[in-house]
Design a protein around this motif. Structure first.
Motif, short mmCIF file in Angstrom:
data_model
loop_
_atom_site.label_atom_id
_atom_site.label_comp_id
_atom_site.label_asym_id
_atom_site.label_seq_id
_atom_site.Cartn_x
_atom_site.Cartn_y
_atom_site.Cartn_z
N ALA A 138 29.88 -7.85 82.65
CA ALA A 138 30.03 -9.39 82.36
C ALA A 138 30.13 -9.25 80.93
O ALA A 138 30.57 -10.15 80.11
CB ALA A 138 28.61 -10.22 82.86
N MET A 139 29.71 -8.19 80.15
CA MET A 139 29.53 -8.07 78.80
C MET A 139 31.06 -7.61 78.16
O MET A 139 31.53 -6.61 78.65
CB MET A 139 28.53 -6.88 78.41
CG MET A 139 28.28 -6.92 76.97
SD MET A 139 26.81 -5.88 76.42
CE MET A 139 25.37 -6.15 77.79
N ALA A 140 31.20 -8.32 77.04
CA ALA A 140 32.42 -7.84 76.22
C ALA A 140 32.29 -6.31 75.68
O ALA A 140 31.19 -5.93 75.57
CB ALA A 140 32.41 -8.81 75.03
N GLU A 141 33.27 -5.65 75.47
CA GLU A 141 33.39 -4.44 74.79
C GLU A 141 32.47 -4.52 73.71
O GLU A 141 32.76 -5.36 72.74
CB GLU A 141 34.94 -3.89 74.15
CG GLU A 141 35.60 -3.69 75.53
CD GLU A 141 35.06 -2.53 76.36
OE1 GLU A 141 34.81 -1.39 75.65
OE2 GLU A 141 35.29 -2.48 77.51
N GLY A 142 31.89 -3.48 73.41
CA GLY A 142 30.96 -3.32 72.02
C GLY A 142 29.62 -4.00 72.36
O GLY A 142 28.73 -3.77 71.09
N GLY A 143 29.23 -4.55 73.26
CA GLY A 143 28.28 -5.50 73.52
C GLY A 143 26.94 -4.02 73.80
O GLY A 143 27.38 -3.07 74.40
N SER A 144 25.95 -4.61 73.68
CA SER A 144 24.76 -3.57 74.16
C SER A 144 23.47 -4.54 74.66
O SER A 144 23.46 -5.73 74.59
CB SER A 144 24.16 -2.96 72.88
OG SER A 144 23.57 -3.98 71.93
N MET A 145 22.93 -3.75 75.27
CA MET A 145 21.65 -4.34 75.97
C MET A 145 20.34 -3.50 75.44
O MET A 145 20.15 -2.46 75.43
CB MET A 145 21.53 -4.11 77.57
CG MET A 145 20.41 -4.79 78.11
SD MET A 145 20.39 -4.58 80.03
CE MET A 145 19.64 -3.19 80.60
N GLU A 146 19.44 -4.35 75.03
CA GLU A 146 18.23 -4.09 74.15
C GLU A 146 16.98 -4.07 75.63
O GLU A 146 17.25 -5.04 76.28
CB GLU A 146 17.89 -4.60 73.22
CG GLU A 146 19.08 -5.15 72.17
CD GLU A 146 19.69 -3.47 71.67
OE1 GLU A 146 19.06 -2.83 71.18
OE2 GLU A 146 20.68 -3.63 71.74
N LEU A 147 16.32 -3.29 75.69
CA LEU A 147 15.05 -3.10 76.66
C LEU A 147 13.88 -2.53 75.70
O LEU A 147 13.76 -1.80 74.87
CB LEU A 147 15.57 -2.49 77.78
CG LEU A 147 15.92 -0.93 77.77
CD1 LEU A 147 14.72 -0.01 78.04
CD2 LEU A 147 16.67 -0.59 78.89
N PHE A 148 12.83 -2.69 76.54
CA PHE A 148 11.66 -1.99 75.93
C PHE A 148 10.86 -1.42 77.23
O PHE A 148 11.16 -1.95 78.07
CB PHE A 148 10.71 -3.02 75.42
CG PHE A 148 9.87 -4.09 76.24
CD1 PHE A 148 8.53 -3.65 76.79
CD2 PHE A 148 10.49 -5.37 76.69
CE1 PHE A 148 7.87 -4.69 77.41
CE2 PHE A 148 9.79 -6.11 77.51
CZ PHE A 148 8.53 -5.75 77.98
N THR A 149 10.01 -0.56 76.75
CA THR A 149 9.19 0.39 77.81
C THR A 149 8.07 0.76 77.15
O THR A 149 7.80 0.76 75.89
CB THR A 149 9.79 1.49 78.15
OG1 THR A 149 9.13 2.09 79.35
CG2 THR A 149 10.18 2.63 77.30
N TYR A 150 7.03 0.71 78.04
CA TYR A 150 5.54 1.17 77.31
C TYR A 150 5.65 2.80 77.23
O TYR A 150 4.52 3.26 76.89
CB TYR A 150 4.50 0.72 78.23
CG TYR A 150 4.31 -0.87 78.24
CD1 TYR A 150 4.54 -1.62 76.89
CD2 TYR A 150 4.57 -1.70 79.29
CE1 TYR A 150 4.30 -3.19 76.94
CE2 TYR A 150 4.26 -3.00 79.34
CZ TYR A 150 4.47 -3.84 78.12
OH TYR A 150 4.26 -5.25 78.31
#
Length: 190
Positions: A138-150
């Protein structure tokens, strides 16, 4: 939402389904600032997975993201209802993040960036693969997904990242969160 209301909502969800929450407290302001740091106000649509009480959502609005450009995904019924009340201009999808697809959710068209607040360490590699495929489809080129973890390492296994054509890099550490958290950015490989 007041601080007390937010905590009550979080504890109720935690007690009803601990594995789906995966935290001991709602994310704090320092983590919200760190995970949304790379989301510019003009990012296009922003997909947020596992919104919970809306901590990250409020931070994006504070930074100038248009609420009508938010697609909020929260499986918990009470939390989804609260998100609809708090953010009436946003599209709120009450669905499991692994079940997302542009075919069944046209709101996903034009996603420019994503934030993931899901308890990824509580999910299997197969769930990770389905989730990342849906998000990056679903994401456009150049997009990113930010996530976090402990943890200190990315919660997505290298084999899953490879299969999805993605790379992960740690972009921050937030010691002033309960518990402390690392922030990672996932993007397509060149």
């Amino acid at each position: 939402m007041t601080w007390l209301q937010e905590r009550k909502q979080f504890v109720k969800a935690l007690l009803s389904n601990p594995a789906a929450i995966g935290a001991v407290a709602p994310s704090g302001p320092a983590l919200a600032a760190a995970i949304t740091a790379s989301i510019p106000p003009n990012a296009g649509k922003v997909l947020e997975l596992g919104c919970g009480t809306g901590v990250f959502t409020r931070e994006m609005l504070r930074k100038g993201v248009d609420p009508a450009r938010l697609v909020l995904v929260e499986q918990d019924e009470a939390m989804s209802s609260s998100l609809r009340t708090q953010f009436p201009q946003a599209a709120v999808l009450q669905v499991s993040a692994q079940e997302l697809s542009r075919d069944s959710h046209p709101e996903l068209d034009g996603i420019g960036a994503a934030i993931c607040g899901l308890p990824l360490r509580n999910m299997s590699g197969a769930h990770h693969h389905r989730l990342l495929t849906a998000v990056f489809d679903a994401m456009a080129e150049g997009g990113s997904m930010e996530l976090f973890t402990y943890g200190v390492r990315c919660p997505i296994a290298p084999g899953v990242l490879d299969a999805c054509g993605l790379s992960a890099r740690r972009v921050g550490f937030v010691p002033f969160n309960l518990p402390p958290a690392s922030v990672f950015s996932l993007a397509r490989r060149p």
